[in-house]
Scaffold this motif. Sequence first.
Motif, short mmCIF file in Angstrom:
data_model
loop_
_atom_site.label_atom_id
_atom_site.label_comp_id
_atom_site.label_asym_id
_atom_site.label_seq_id
_atom_site.Cartn_x
_atom_site.Cartn_y
_atom_site.Cartn_z
N TYR A 124 0.84 -1.21 0.00
CA TYR A 124 0.00 0.00 0.00
C TYR A 124 0.87 1.25 0.00
N GLN A 125 1.99 1.18 0.69
CA GLN A 125 2.92 2.31 0.70
C GLN A 125 3.47 2.55 -0.70
N ASN A 126 3.86 1.50 -1.39
CA ASN A 126 4.38 1.65 -2.76
C ASN A 126 3.32 2.21 -3.71
N LEU A 127 2.06 1.82 -3.48
CA LEU A 127 0.97 2.33 -4.33
C LEU A 127 0.72 3.81 -4.09
N GLY A 128 1.09 4.30 -2.89
CA GLY A 128 0.90 5.72 -2.59
C GLY A 128 -0.44 6.02 -1.94
N ILE A 129 -1.07 5.03 -1.31
CA ILE A 129 -2.36 5.24 -0.65
C ILE A 129 -2.13 6.01 0.65
N LEU A 130 -2.87 7.10 0.82
CA LEU A 130 -2.59 8.04 1.90
C LEU A 130 -2.75 7.43 3.29
N TYR A 131 -3.85 6.74 3.52
CA TYR A 131 -4.10 6.18 4.85
C TYR A 131 -4.22 4.66 4.79
N TYR A 132 -3.53 4.02 5.71
CA TYR A 132 -3.63 2.57 5.86
C TYR A 132 -4.09 2.29 7.28
N VAL A 133 -5.28 1.71 7.41
CA VAL A 133 -5.90 1.44 8.70
C VAL A 133 -5.87 -0.06 8.97
N ILE A 134 -5.36 -0.44 10.13
CA ILE A 134 -5.31 -1.86 10.50
C ILE A 134 -6.11 -2.04 11.78
N TYR A 135 -7.11 -2.91 11.72
CA TYR A 135 -7.83 -3.29 12.93
C TYR A 135 -7.40 -4.69 13.32
N ASN A 136 -6.99 -4.84 14.58
CA ASN A 136 -6.42 -6.09 15.05
C ASN A 136 -7.24 -6.66 16.19
N PRO A 137 -8.17 -7.59 15.91
CA PRO A 137 -8.97 -8.18 17.00
C PRO A 137 -8.16 -9.06 17.93
N LEU A 138 -6.91 -9.34 17.55
CA LEU A 138 -6.04 -10.19 18.37
C LEU A 138 -5.05 -9.37 19.19
N SER A 139 -5.25 -8.06 19.23
CA SER A 139 -4.33 -7.18 19.95
C SER A 139 -4.15 -7.61 21.40
N GLY A 140 -2.91 -7.55 21.85
CA GLY A 140 -2.61 -7.88 23.23
C GLY A 140 -2.19 -9.33 23.44
N ARG A 141 -2.38 -10.17 22.43
CA ARG A 141 -1.95 -11.55 22.56
C ARG A 141 -0.45 -11.65 22.36
N ARG A 142 0.10 -12.78 22.67
CA ARG A 142 1.54 -12.94 22.60
C ARG A 142 2.03 -12.93 21.15
N GLY A 143 3.34 -12.80 21.01
CA GLY A 143 3.94 -12.82 19.68
C GLY A 143 3.75 -11.50 18.95
#
Length: 284
Positions: A124-143
């Motif tokens: 997405y960075q190479n494409l030049g898209i201004l905003y990249y939003v990541i939602y992580n339902p697994l946030s806080g788990r190990r690894g």
Amino acid sequence: MITVPYNLPTAEDLPDGDETPVDNELQNDIPNILLNILKWIWNSREDWFWGVDMCIYYEPNIEEPIKSKSIVPDGFLALGVERLKNEGGRLSYVLWQEQVLPILVLEVVSHKYNGEYDDKLQEYQNLGILYYVIYNPLSGRRGLYKKHQSLEVYKLIDRKYELIPAISKLAENGKMFWMPEVGLGIGCERGNSGKWEREWVYWYDRSGVRYPTAEERATSAEERATSAEERAKSAEERAELERTAKEQAEIAVREASRIALQERQEKEKLAAYLKSLNINPDEI
């Protein structure tokens, strides 16, 4: 205006998906909630498109269109394009036809890691898209997931993605990121969707006020209707009480008049009787 060569493949020539199934409900539910809210917020606008699990084709292959390069985010927003292309809608989002790069892409992290924090971010960075939003339902788990927040927003600055900070703290540990180029904030907080209570991703106005979902608007409308009905019923009851009180007052007036008339008639009858006996009633 960019001139598109006549021999480039069109959406009809290209596969309309990469045949990779989603591996959790949120990858469908979250983009669709955002889409339905946008339909309400931007109801009068025809210059935007939100794609859900749709191919973005960014590099054509004239000899073998099926090999044209594409990526399939869980959701993406393009501004300055036709809201509806035709009766059947878009099959995919073909950059050399649309001539407008999406301004935002959304990825919901898969249970089986799919490169959201590295390979996809780089693409997405190479494409030049201004905003990249990541939602992580697994946030806080190990690894890998432990070091990432449930919602992260990256902005392209000097051709490189930088993680931007939340500018507003919301209730129940929610957060929002304002995107001036979009005219909306995106954030997350606990809510309810189809009786599923959890953290969801929503759109916000500049002051951090969340835009309601269709489900919430329907509930609010029903509550307003119920409230209006109750107010009408209450007003009707007050009117009925006023009518009853008025009727009772009129009955009391008529009864008092009847009694007064009866007393007057009895007094006159007595006076006439006394006079018949040569007695002056005024002297009694």
